[in-house]
Motif scaffolding. Structure first.
Motif, short mmCIF file in Angstrom:
data_model
loop_
_atom_site.label_atom_id
_atom_site.label_comp_id
_atom_site.label_asym_id
_atom_site.label_seq_id
_atom_site.Cartn_x
_atom_site.Cartn_y
_atom_site.Cartn_z
N GLU A 186 -70.83 59.83 40.46
CA GLU A 186 -70.18 58.61 40.57
C GLU A 186 -68.42 58.83 41.95
O GLU A 186 -68.38 58.23 43.51
N LEU A 187 -68.23 60.34 42.04
CA LEU A 187 -67.24 60.88 43.14
C LEU A 187 -67.84 60.65 43.94
O LEU A 187 -66.73 60.51 45.23
N GLN A 188 -69.45 61.27 43.97
CA GLN A 188 -69.45 61.24 45.74
C GLN A 188 -69.48 59.48 46.23
O GLN A 188 -69.90 59.37 47.51
N GLU A 189 -69.19 58.68 45.79
CA GLU A 189 -69.43 57.04 45.84
C GLU A 189 -68.50 56.82 46.89
O GLU A 189 -68.31 55.94 47.52
N PHE A 197 -67.54 67.09 50.16
CA PHE A 197 -69.15 67.21 50.19
C PHE A 197 -69.46 68.27 48.96
O PHE A 197 -68.64 68.98 48.39
N ARG A 198 -70.80 66.78 48.70
CA ARG A 198 -71.05 67.75 47.29
C ARG A 198 -72.18 68.91 48.29
O ARG A 198 -73.04 68.42 48.66
N VAL A 199 -71.86 70.49 47.79
CA VAL A 199 -72.27 71.40 48.14
C VAL A 199 -74.03 71.58 47.12
O VAL A 199 -74.52 71.38 47.59
N ASN A 200 -73.73 71.49 45.96
CA ASN A 200 -74.13 71.82 44.96
C ASN A 200 -75.12 70.62 43.93
O ASN A 200 -73.91 69.60 44.02
N ARG A 201 -75.35 71.12 42.94
CA ARG A 201 -75.67 69.94 41.66
C ARG A 201 -73.90 69.80 40.38
O ARG A 201 -73.71 69.00 40.45
N GLN A 202 -73.24 70.76 41.07
CA GLN A 202 -71.57 71.42 40.37
C GLN A 202 -71.21 71.39 41.10
O GLN A 202 -69.48 71.36 40.17
N THR A 232 -72.24 78.05 46.62
CA THR A 232 -73.32 77.82 47.28
C THR A 232 -73.90 76.57 47.63
O THR A 232 -73.86 75.62 46.85
N VAL A 233 -74.48 76.82 49.44
CA VAL A 233 -74.93 75.30 49.14
C VAL A 233 -76.36 75.00 48.88
O VAL A 233 -76.82 76.27 49.64
#
Length: 247
Positions: A186-189, A197-202, A232-233
């Motif tokens: 949701e935040l990514q949207e 930027f979302r670097v990974n699932r966490q 980590t990316v």
């Protein structure tokens, strides 16, 4: 004539909004509603208006409850003191999202935006209008968090990163971390993609708080107020990450 409805449980706010709307000669206010239950009853019995102005937090629930119980094709301009509900608002016919106190200039812009989406005979279809609205949705600028029995407003610019732990998403500021009601998806949207930027699932990180970037043997981001674990990316995100850094 554009028919409108106001949903607002604070009488001074409802009067102010009604007064401002009266300045628009092409708007006709057909009802002022004060609660979820009153809203449900009205929408069950009456023709739905072209445009709805509604607060989100009402005395007996959220205005979302009305439209989940009585689906509407009306377009909605939300007026609220908090923007933590941005994502859900834009899933429910929202054409704009105005933070209180409502300024006449902001309301004018919201109404002009609504009018720009109205189709002419050779213009956009309903689906195209919804698509345009989605593209123009506002970005999340502040988040309401709960601390014990108190509420605190956090500006997203103050957030170093968001992270998921034990199925709860937290935000980290220079002071401490706070649990949120969002998921990372949701935040990514709704976050500003120029900053976050979302670097990974966490993790979703804020570029303003990047301290260092290590590239060997893998991409690792060092943040101010660094968490205990490495950030980590993901390999499949490295190219997008580099593009994001350069923009």
């Amino acid at each position: 004539m554009i028919t409108t409805v106001i949903i607002e449980d604070e009488k001074p706010a409802a009067r102010k909004l009604s007064r401002i709307l009266s300045l628009f000669t092409d708007l006709q206010l057909v009802a002022t509603l004060n609660s979820v239950e009153e809203g449900v009853a009205w929408f069950e019995e009456n023709q739905h208006p072209d445009l709805i102005f509604t607060d989100i937090v009402l005395g007996d629930g959220l205005s979302f409850d009305i439209f989940e119980r009585i689906p509407t094709k009306s377009f909605i301009i939300y007026t609220t003191a908090f923007d933590q509900y941005t994502l859900k608002a834009f899933k429910l016919n929202s054409i704009d999202y105005l933070l209180k106190p409502i300024m006449e200039e902001d309301l004018q812009k919201a109404i002009d935006k609504f009018k720009s989406f109205l189709p002419s005979e050779s213009s956009a279809t309903s689906l195209e209008i919804k698509s345009l609205i989605k593209e123009e949705k506002q970005k999340l600028s502040r988040i309401l968090v709960k601390i014990g029995y108190n509420l605190k407003i956090i500006q997203t610019d103050e957030v170093c990163y968001f992270y998921s732990e034990n199925k709860i998403v937290y935000l980290q500021t220079k002071e401490r971390n706070y649990p949120t009601d969002f998921t990372l998806d949701e935040l990514q949207e709704v976050l500003d993609e120029k900053k976050f930027f979302r670097v990974n699932r966490q993790f979703i990180i804020n570029s303003n708080y990047i301290k260092n970037i290590h590239t060997s043997p893998y991409y690792k981001v060092e943040m101010e107020f660094q968490p205990d674990e490495e950030i980590t990316v993901s390999r499949d995100r490295v190219k997008d990450f580099k593009d994001w850094l350069s923009n």
